[in-house]
Scaffold this motif. Structure first.
Motif, mmCIF file in Angstrom:
data_model
loop_
_atom_site.group_PDB
_atom_site.id
_atom_site.type_symbol
_atom_site.label_atom_id
_atom_site.label_comp_id
_atom_site.label_asym_id
_atom_site.label_seq_id
_atom_site.Cartn_x
_atom_site.Cartn_y
_atom_site.Cartn_z
ATOM 1 N N TRP A 173 0.846 -1.151 -0.603
ATOM 2 C CA TRP A 173 0.257 0.019 0.569
ATOM 3 C C TRP A 173 0.894 1.136 -0.209
ATOM 4 O O TRP A 173 1.043 2.218 -0.285
ATOM 5 C CB TRP A 173 -1.124 -0.396 1.671
ATOM 6 C CG TRP A 173 -1.703 0.623 1.323
ATOM 7 C CD1 TRP A 173 -1.241 2.609 1.465
ATOM 8 C CD2 TRP A 173 -3.105 0.617 0.724
ATOM 9 N NE1 TRP A 173 -3.092 2.985 1.344
ATOM 10 C CE2 TRP A 173 -3.949 1.505 0.860
ATOM 11 C CE3 TRP A 173 -3.964 -0.223 0.197
ATOM 12 C CZ2 TRP A 173 -5.354 2.369 0.664
ATOM 13 C CZ3 TRP A 173 -5.300 -0.422 -0.420
ATOM 14 C CH2 TRP A 173 -6.470 1.113 0.301
ATOM 15 N N TYR A 174 1.943 0.879 0.574
ATOM 16 C CA TYR A 174 2.563 2.361 1.303
ATOM 17 C C TYR A 174 3.990 2.342 0.351
ATOM 18 O O TYR A 174 4.918 3.527 0.138
ATOM 19 C CB TYR A 174 3.207 2.793 2.601
ATOM 20 C CG TYR A 174 2.017 3.068 3.084
ATOM 21 C CD1 TYR A 174 1.317 5.141 3.361
ATOM 22 C CD2 TYR A 174 1.292 2.260 4.058
ATOM 23 C CE1 TYR A 174 0.016 4.538 3.225
ATOM 24 C CE2 TYR A 174 0.144 2.857 5.006
ATOM 25 C CZ TYR A 174 -0.438 4.476 4.627
ATOM 26 O OH TYR A 174 -1.206 4.569 4.968
ATOM 27 N N PHE A 193 0.195 2.698 -3.578
ATOM 28 C CA PHE A 193 0.163 4.486 -3.310
ATOM 29 C C PHE A 193 1.123 4.948 -2.985
ATOM 30 O O PHE A 193 1.482 6.178 -2.133
ATOM 31 C CB PHE A 193 -1.247 4.556 -2.065
ATOM 32 C CG PHE A 193 -1.943 4.397 -2.570
ATOM 33 C CD1 PHE A 193 -3.081 5.156 -3.478
ATOM 34 C CD2 PHE A 193 -2.945 3.319 -1.774
ATOM 35 C CE1 PHE A 193 -4.598 4.589 -3.751
ATOM 36 C CE2 PHE A 193 -4.141 2.930 -1.834
ATOM 37 C CZ PHE A 193 -4.630 3.641 -3.408
ATOM 38 N N ALA A 238 2.147 8.709 -4.015
ATOM 39 C CA ALA A 238 1.295 9.584 -3.946
ATOM 40 C C ALA A 238 1.504 10.030 -1.702
ATOM 41 O O ALA A 238 1.116 11.373 -1.536
ATOM 42 C CB ALA A 238 0.063 9.139 -4.241
ATOM 43 N N TRP A 239 1.552 9.210 -1.044
ATOM 44 C CA TRP A 239 1.438 9.344 -0.261
ATOM 45 C C TRP A 239 1.969 10.579 0.162
ATOM 46 O O TRP A 239 2.420 11.636 1.513
ATOM 47 C CB TRP A 239 1.728 8.048 0.535
ATOM 48 C CG TRP A 239 1.734 8.223 2.427
ATOM 49 C CD1 TRP A 239 0.651 8.100 3.006
ATOM 50 C CD2 TRP A 239 3.128 7.998 3.142
ATOM 51 N NE1 TRP A 239 1.047 8.506 4.187
ATOM 52 C CE2 TRP A 239 1.806 8.185 4.352
ATOM 53 C CE3 TRP A 239 4.057 7.826 2.805
ATOM 54 C CZ2 TRP A 239 3.238 8.620 5.682
ATOM 55 C CZ3 TRP A 239 4.867 8.047 4.024
ATOM 56 C CH2 TRP A 239 4.445 8.036 5.472
ATOM 57 N N LYS A 251 -7.398 12.893 0.307
ATOM 58 C CA LYS A 251 -6.907 12.469 -0.256
ATOM 59 C C LYS A 251 -5.806 11.172 0.913
ATOM 60 O O LYS A 251 -5.568 10.081 0.581
ATOM 61 C CB LYS A 251 -5.929 13.579 -1.697
ATOM 62 C CG LYS A 251 -6.708 13.210 -2.709
ATOM 63 C CD LYS A 251 -5.834 13.895 -3.604
ATOM 64 C CE LYS A 251 -6.685 14.568 -4.938
ATOM 65 N NZ LYS A 251 -6.116 15.368 -5.775
ATOM 66 N N ILE A 273 -6.274 7.561 2.017
ATOM 67 C CA ILE A 273 -5.054 7.047 1.638
ATOM 68 C C ILE A 273 -5.102 5.740 2.796
ATOM 69 O O ILE A 273 -4.337 5.181 2.830
ATOM 70 C CB ILE A 273 -3.878 7.655 1.150
ATOM 71 C CG1 ILE A 273 -3.638 7.155 -0.420
ATOM 72 C CG2 ILE A 273 -2.260 6.386 1.338
ATOM 73 C CD1 ILE A 273 -2.806 8.044 -1.329
ATOM 74 N N TYR A 286 -6.138 2.059 3.822
ATOM 75 C CA TYR A 286 -5.268 0.975 3.955
ATOM 76 C C TYR A 286 -5.935 0.277 5.211
ATOM 77 O O TYR A 286 -5.718 -1.098 5.090
ATOM 78 C CB TYR A 286 -4.125 1.576 4.508
ATOM 79 C CG TYR A 286 -3.222 0.143 5.317
ATOM 80 C CD1 TYR A 286 -2.639 -0.714 5.138
ATOM 81 C CD2 TYR A 286 -2.793 0.645 6.553
ATOM 82 C CE1 TYR A 286 -1.758 -1.430 5.183
ATOM 83 C CE2 TYR A 286 -2.011 -0.335 7.406
ATOM 84 C CZ TYR A 286 -1.425 -0.887 6.948
ATOM 85 O OH TYR A 286 -0.909 -1.999 7.409
#
Length: 140
Positions: free
Chosen positions: A28-29, A33, A36-37, A116, A120, A124
């Motif tokens: 995810w991180y 994403f 973006a994160w 946003k 995220i 998650y």
């Protein structure tokens, strides 16, 4: 009170659910994403070199999350006798909708974190809970 602490939980399922949370976090991180994160947080890849202890604590917290979720699922199962994938997903979703989502959204309204970034970070948590609920609900 003795019913609160369940001794016949599937601890292997809880371990796998805890591990799944770590794997999801990596994906995810990372590739899903991560860019973006980092942009929303205003950090670069060089800034994300955490102490290894963070991963140990994260794993222990993932196990705690899975244990509590398994306990909730067990208690719901005891009342309706329907342990399954659907039950695991439903309990996980209710935990997020009833506790995680509102508490974190309320906090984020006051702290000014972007929608946003909220999506995220707490998306998650929702997906992690659903995966854990599926594992625990299916694996009796």
């Amino acid at each position: 009170m003795s019913d609160l602490f369940v001794t016949d939980l599937n601890y292997l399922a809880i371990l796998v659910a805890g591990i799944s949370n770590m794997v999801l976090g990596f994906l995810w991180y990372g590739p899903i994403f991560g860019k973006a994160w980092m942009a929303l947080r205003g950090i670069s890849a060089e800034d994300t070199n955490p102490n290894p202890l963070i991963y140990v604590v994260s794993f222990l917290l993932s196990l705690l999350m899975a244990l509590v979720l398994a306990t909730f699922i067990h208690h719901v199962d005891a009342s309706i006798q329907a342990m399954s994938l659907v039950l695991g997903l439903l309990v996980a979703l209710l935990v997020w909708v009833g506790f995680v989502g509102p508490a974190t959204f309320q906090n984020n309204m006051y702290s000014g974190i972007s929608k946003k970034l909220y999506t995220i970070d707490y998306g998650y948590v929702l997906v992690a809970l659903l995966i854990q609920g599926a594992i625990i609900g299916v694996w009796r």
